[in-house]
Design an enzyme around this catalytic site. Structure first.
Site, PDB file in Angstrom:
ATOM      1  N   PHE A 188       0.859  -1.187   0.000  1.00 35.39           N
ATOM      2  CA  PHE A 188       0.000   0.000   0.000  1.00 35.39           C
ATOM      3  C   PHE A 188       0.887   1.227   0.000  1.00 35.39           C
ATOM      4  O   PHE A 188       1.738   1.384   0.873  1.00 35.39           O
ATOM      5  CB  PHE A 188      -0.911  -0.006   1.234  1.00 35.39           C
ATOM      6  CG  PHE A 188      -1.925   1.104   1.235  1.00 35.39           C
ATOM      7  CD1 PHE A 188      -3.232   0.876   0.813  1.00 35.39           C
ATOM      8  CD2 PHE A 188      -1.572   2.383   1.656  1.00 35.39           C
ATOM      9  CE1 PHE A 188      -4.160   1.904   0.801  1.00 35.39           C
ATOM     10  CE2 PHE A 188      -2.502   3.416   1.640  1.00 35.39           C
ATOM     11  CZ  PHE A 188      -3.801   3.175   1.220  1.00 35.39           C
ATOM     12  N   ASP A 279       9.264   2.726   1.172  1.00 33.83           N
ATOM     13  CA  ASP A 279       8.116   3.523   1.593  1.00 33.83           C
ATOM     14  C   ASP A 279       8.009   3.424   3.109  1.00 33.83           C
ATOM     15  O   ASP A 279       7.439   2.486   3.662  1.00 33.83           O
ATOM     16  CB  ASP A 279       6.838   3.007   0.907  1.00 33.83           C
ATOM     17  CG  ASP A 279       5.615   3.811   1.330  1.00 33.83           C
ATOM     18  OD1 ASP A 279       5.716   4.576   2.310  1.00 33.83           O
ATOM     19  OD2 ASP A 279       4.566   3.646   0.690  1.00 33.83           O
ATOM     20  N   LYS A 308       2.861  10.542   7.415  1.00 27.99           N
ATOM     21  CA  LYS A 308       2.146  10.281   8.672  1.00 27.99           C
ATOM     22  C   LYS A 308       2.796  10.966   9.881  1.00 27.99           C
ATOM     23  O   LYS A 308       2.618  12.168  10.066  1.00 27.99           O
ATOM     24  CB  LYS A 308       2.013   8.779   8.915  1.00 27.99           C
ATOM     25  CG  LYS A 308       1.101   8.081   7.908  1.00 27.99           C
ATOM     26  CD  LYS A 308       0.654   6.726   8.405  1.00 27.99           C
ATOM     27  CE  LYS A 308       0.052   5.873   7.293  1.00 27.99           C
ATOM     28  NZ  LYS A 308      -1.288   6.280   6.896  1.00 27.99           N
TER      29      LYS A 308
END
Lengths: 1054, 183
Positions: A188, A279, A308
């Site tokens: 993801f 990532d 985030k």
């Protein structure tokens, strides 16, 4: 939940600028007032408005999936404020934050240092001019260059994780001049078109195809697959710009790759000249227990994506970073990738403050320690709730819990929600739930969450693990008490066919389990508890549960069974039976709650009676728990100790209780929530009803319902086979004080075993003593045989034996012998016929081995007589005290006792109603027929009250339930097979024809009194019956099964 | 007057045939945990209390349902419309007798008297369950059972608590019969 559609019909009617201003003011005013000062009514209004606005202006779909709406009791949970790891909704309801905003809140909500920096920067300059050089952005880039591994030196700032990935992809394409990417299945990276192309999940990707070309997906953790794709791409001339992966896959449920994965990926990328993009949007900034996820493997990527938590949980912030060499490609035209708001001063202030918190509070270290703590606890829960939590994994505080189904996961998520814990997991996507709290979550909140999680697990009802087979549960529990090991294994289908269930199946298991020479009370002995195929159904009298082991009382293989509801409950829990071996090192009980099976400490009830033990187990596991347990007699291994169930029901004969005691097994307790399935419920029910009405609830059978077994008091006395005064007489002249009329007068209720419409149990009460019973055998052995013609004393005897865990039959017979020995002056035990004082007192002494007298009587009648040098005074066969049907006036019973596998037992063949009880040849045939039929009956675990019903009904009911043809012959053959197999065991245990005998009391001492006064069953007659019996059975003269017979029954290989 | 399902604990032997029959009718298999009737057994005291749905005139489950999935049908039976049920569990919490429960999916289920011909009654051979127009005594018995309302706990806990109170009140005077004079 309120009906929002009704409460809040849509007020949106298209463009209305005045209303827009009004609505904006509404919220601005709300924001400007301190969060806790808004009146409750206003907050309720906001809660309702929020749902309406979601419905009318955001996306209705969310309302269907969010627990905060669908699970909320009356108001949807509306986000209001929060601090640290606690969220507070608009109605002041507190929630513990287990979700951490999917990794956003690594520093907790509103970390004061970060908030202070952002507020100060807000008063200075919130955004930048786009022209001057902004100092915060430049400084943050330097700080990150220092913080990141290897030579990563330059950074670009954006607002969200997906933007970081987009930028990284552009950079890789620019630098390599190639367009291809290798991404990971289930990976993801965001949902904008570029990063969506890398997405490893069909559900988000497929509806938007075509996406970027040249993207290939390989399984996460599989470097060989990466190499194959790289090699293939090179050989066909396709250019690959980069390999993209998350250090630990987050959205997929905290999937940690193999240890050599990242080092090998690094090697491959360098070897093939492609870039490696990590990532770290979710894994970065301490989440996994190191500052960056790749630090676990000391790997430096070419491009690093952050997001985030980078923004401190206050302002959105993301970044992609790379080395000076790679960054060069963007230097000729720095405007090739820009954004107006990315890296704005507020975000940079937030990120800089966050990095100070990260390092000063050692958040990575905290994540590591807490992560290990959580994983340890979750793994414990996984063991305790195997069907609930199927997997636990993760690194640091990025932890994934995997459940067998979305349904169970959603139950957990919503159960947590209702207990005030916020976590992810929607109706359609809850198979894995992330455990991702703030890294600085206080230990007490973490423990509170773990406690609430376990509470939720306790409430989860599991779907059946396997499709159950008709009538059987299909699984047997195997418990090794020495090793503490528990396993559930499928029941072999061939055995089910050949041995039916119950006795037969237990014998088959036992035969492979225990060497016939084994010492009965040693850990090497095993015990097998088994239910029957009809158990747990509406078939009447089907609920018995049997136990097979090697007896400490007789030294033979034996079977003992009990009614009540233990068997059905065991099947509802998902097991046909239990195989127990070994010995626990302290008193334990086996706790079975569906798929959760554990060995638990039983020391609180060590030495306690069965009644107290059952009460304690009910308190531990909840009312309705069904148990098998032992009292002090079992714990002290008295060789005729019983196993009790439902207070007054027992596996009585031959010492099952002593075997439990020898294994330190105080009890087995079970709660089951499953069911028993039949082939066709309509057909099955029809057969049950027909059988019940035409065979059971008939006029001829009403004695069972109205009187129960005490009716036999009259029957046996009339026949003159009623053992009285230590088996000296066949008639008790005072029987009317113990007969069914006496019982009726004391009865205050009928009692049934599970599924029995006859209800033969009489619950009696007299002068404060209450007991279910006494049954016939107790009335005779504890009554007539001890000349205790006082029902109240027999009730006391009955109740004491039940509580202490002694078989009333062996106890009565042994006490009667001691009474005779005392009266005959052989040894003074202070016991005499008809005297209640010693009679009642000695029971406790036997069970507790507390006096010399108690220890003597604990030997049982046969051994006691031998010890006193009066062998001829005890009535028994193979050491088992004779039941309440005297064979001297019923020869068939004599042969049945002599040839029974467990000694003198009336439940193997029952010939008292034979036309001519002295006809030797007929008796031999009848005993074989009875034994074979009963072997099938006990294998179906039916009650003896099935007596009047023939085998054809058993076959019909089995056929209807199983959905395959079972014939009467099959049952009879199974019965014969079982009978031969137990014989084979006993032969190997050293028993021969010489032990197929009756004690001298029965063969040499004449019956005194009654219609058959003066009769014995002499050895010669017994031998004649045995000779024919062996012949008809196909056994040799020593009573050993012949090879031919064993082959015929399919036992040749044993 | 409409017929009521009545439980007479003094006659119950604990055989659970009602429970087996109920689950067989409703679930197609023998599965007491899914039966709409249950029995609370006290083996030591030799007593069993059948737990039944009273189809309360003022049904808490019905009142609690936010989705109007619970309704009273033309026979006076309080029934669940599974289509409307959202699985919120309000009814389960509200029932003071523990007689409405939920499937794993959350959907509620309860006794519907088999539409007027209850299978449990047909399987009770001891007269402990009857289905009839109640007389004065029956109404008093029913009222006596209904007055025990348990607010807290899971359904099974409520049932056993209620049964425990019924047991406490049961007239269990030991019959000391004529034989006493014989000695």
């Amino acid at each position: 939940m309120r009906d929002f559609d009704e409460d809040l019909s849509s007020d949106y009617k298209g463009r209305d600028i005045d209303a827009a201003l009004h609505e904006a003011h509404f919220m601005v005013e709300t924001i400007l007032s301190p969060p806790h000062e808004a009146p409750l009514e206003r907050r309720k209004e906001i809660a309702l408005k929020t749902v309406r606005n979601f419905r009318d202006h955001i996306n209705k779909g969310f309302l269907d999936y969010r627990k905060s709406v669908t699970e909320a009791t009356s108001f949807a949970v509306t986000e209001w404020t929060g601090h640290g790891s606690i969220l507070v909704d608009a109605l002041d309801r507190e929630f513990l934050d287990l979700l951490g905003g999917f990794g956003l809140y690594s520093y907790g909500i509103r970390h004061p240092k970060i908030i202070a920096a952002v507020k100060a920067q807000l008063d200075r300059s919130p955004q930048y001019s786009q022209e001057m050089l902004d100092p915060l952005r430049a400084q943050l880039a330097k700080v990150l260059a220092l913080l990141t591994p290897g030579k990563i030196q330059y950074g670009f700032f954006a607002n969200s994780g997906t933007e970081a990935v987009e930028g990284a992809m552009k950079l890789a394409k620019l630098y390599t001049g190639r367009k291809g990417f290798i991404a990971m299945l289930k990976g993801f990276h965001g949902k904008t078109l570029g990063s969506l192309s890398l997405m490893g999940k069909k559900i988000f990707r497929k509806p938007l195809l075509p996406l970027l070309e040249g993207i290939r997906h390989v399984p996460f953790g599989d470097t060989d697959a990466v190499e194959k794709v790289l090699a293939a791409a090179r050989s066909v001339g396709d250019g690959i710009a980069a390999v993209v992966a998350e250090p630990v896959q987050g959205e997929a449920g905290a999937v940690v790759p193999p240890d050599d994965y990242w080092p090998r990926l690094r090697e491959l990328c360098s070897h093939y000249g492609v870039l490696l993009i990590a990532d770290e949007v979710q894994t970065g900034m301490g989440r996994t227990g190191r500052i960056f996820g790749l630090d676990h493997w000391d790997v430096t990527p070419d491009i690093l994506c952050l997001g985030k938590a980078l923004g401190g949980g206050v302002i959105p912030m993301s970044a992609f970073m790379s080395t000076a060499k790679i960054w060069e490609c963007m230097e000729p035209n720095p405007f090739i990738h820009t954004t107006t708001t990315g890296g704005n001063p507020l975000a940079c202030a937030s990120a800089l403050a966050a990095i100070t918190v990260l390092l000063e509070e050692d958040l990575a270290g905290q994540a590591k320690r807490k992560g290990e703590y959580v994983l340890k606890h979750l793994k414990g829960m996984q063991d305790r709730y195997p069907g609930v939590l199927s997997q636990v994994r993760g690194l640091g505080l990025l932890i994934g819990m995997e459940f067998p189904t979305d349904g169970i996961g959603y139950k957990v998520a919503s159960g947590l929600f209702s207990r005030g814990v916020i976590t992810a997991g929607t109706l359609t996507n809850a198979k894995t739930i992330r455990f991702e709290p703030a890294l600085n979550i206080p230990q007490e909140i973490l423990d509170e969450i773990l406690g609430r999680l376990e509470d939720v697990f306790k409430t989860i009802e599991l779907p059946r693990r396997k499709k159950p087979i008709n009538l059987y549960a299909g699984q047997v529990l195997h418990v090794d008490l020495t090793a503490g090991k528990i396993e559930s294994r499928p029941t072999p289908g061939k055995w089910l066919k050949e041995y039916i269930g119950g006795w037969g199946l237990a014998v088959r298991y036992f035969f492979d389990l225990v060497d016939p020479q084994t010492e009965p009370l040693s850990p090497e002995n095993g015990l097998v508890i088994m239910t029957g195929p009809l158990c747990g159904t509406l078939v009447p009298t089907s609920s018995r549960t049997c136990l097979v082991s090697k007896s400490p009382h007789t030294g033979t293989i034996f079977e003992s069974n009990v009614g009540g509801a233990f068997g059905p409950e065991l099947k509802f829990a998902g097991y046909d039976g239990i195989v127990i071996t070994g010995r626990a090192d302290h008193p334990v009980y086996l706790r079975i709650e569906d798929h959760s099976v554990n060995i638990e400490d039983a020391s609180p009830v060590s030495g306690k009676g069965i009644f107290e033990t059952e009460t304690w187990l009910s308190a531990e596991m909840g009312h309705g728990t069904k148990t098998l347990s032992i009292g002090p007699a079992g714990e002290n291994m008295v060789s005729y100790a019983c196993v009790g169930s439902e207070a007054y029901r027992q596996m009585g004969r031959a010492g099952a209780g002593a075997l439990f005691g020898s294994k330190n097994l105080k009890a087995i307790a079970v709660k089951g929530s499953g069911g028993v399935q039949v082939a066709d419920m309509g057909v099955f029910w029809g057969k049950v009803t027909q059988h019940k009405e035409s065979n059971l609830l008939t006029e001829a059978n009403m004695w069972a319902k109205n009187e129960g077994t005490p009716v036999l008091m009259d029957v046996t006395n009339e026949m003159g086979i009623h053992p009285t005064r230590n088996y000296s007489a066949g008639v008790n002249s005072s029987r009317n004080r113990l007969d069914s009329e006496t019982i009726k007068a004391l009865k205050i209720g009928d009692r049934s075993c599970a599924s029995c419409p006859l209800g033969c149990g009489n619950f009696t009460s007299a002068n404060g003593v209450q007991v279910e019973g006494p049954e016939y055998e107790t009335l005779c052995m504890g009554g007539s045989n001890c000349e205790m013609n006082d029902i109240e004393q027999v009730m006391r005897f009955n109740r004491s034996c039940d509580d202490l865990g002694l078989d009333t039959m062996s106890a009565g017979a042994t006490i009667a012998l001691a009474m005779e020995m005392t009266e005959a002056g052989v040894h003074n035990y202070g016991l005499s016929f008809g005297d209640p004082e010693g009679y009642l007192k000695v029971i406790g002494e036997i069970a507790r081995l507390s006096t010399p007298r108690g220890k003597d009587l604990a030997l049982g009648a046969a051994r006691l007589a031998k010890k006193l040098g009066r062998d001829e005074a005890a009535a028994h066969s193979k050491g088992l005290e004779m039941p309440a049907y005297d064979p001297r006036a019923s020869y068939g019973m004599g042969l049945a006792y002599a040839t029974s596998e467990r000694g003198a037992c009336h439940l193997r063949a029952f010939t008292i109603f034979a036309e001519d009880p002295f006809k030797l040849k007929a008796m031999a045939r009848e005993v074989i027929e009875g034994q074979n039929t009963n072997a099938a009956k006990w294998s179906l675990c039916l009650c003896d009250f099935w007596g009047s019903v023939d085998r054809s009904v058993m076959a019909e009911l089995l056929t209807a339930g199983l959905g395959r043809q079972v014939s009467e012959r099959d049952l009879l053959t199974a019965g014969e097979r079982i009978w031969n197999l137990v014989r084979l065991f006993n032969t190997r245990a050293g028993f021969t024809a010489a032990q197929d005998t009756l004690s001298k009391k029965l063969t040499h001492t004449a019956l005194a009194g009654g219609p058959h006064a003066g009769r014995v069953l002499n050895e010669e007659d017994l031998e004649k019956m045995k000779e024919l019996y062996y012949h008809l059975r196909g056994w040799d003269r020593k009573g050993r099964p012949g090879k031919e017979k064993l082959r015929e029954l399919g036992l040749g290989h044993l | 007057m409409e017929k009521h399902l009545l439980a007479i604990p003094n006659l119950c032997t604990g055989c659970s045939r009602c429970v087996y029959a109920c689950s067989a009718v409703k679930e197609g298999m023998f599965m007491p945990s899914r039966a709409r009737i249950s029995v609370s057994n006290f083996p030591l005291e030799g007593y069993t209390v059948p737990n039944i749905c009273f189809q309360c005139p003022n049904a808490e489950c019905l009142k609690a349902c936010p989705a109007e999935a619970i309704f009273r049908n033309e026979r006076g039976i309080v029934a669940v419309d599974a289509g409307k049920c959202t699985g919120c569990g309000e009814c389960t919490a509200a029932c003071p007798y523990g007689m409405i429960e939920q499937y794993v999916s959350g959907k509620a289920y309860k006794c519907d008297l088999c539409g007027g011909s209850p299978a449990c009654v047909a399987e009770c051979h001891f007269g402990a369950l009857v289905f009839k127009e109640p007389d004065r005594i029956a109404l008093a018995l029913r009222a006596g059972q209904m007055k025990h309302r348990i607010k807290e706990g899971a359904p099974a806990e409520k049932r056993i608590a209620l049964a425990g109170r019924v047991l406490d009140e049961a007239v269990r005077v030991p019959r000391t019969a004529a034989y006493m004079g014989d000695f």
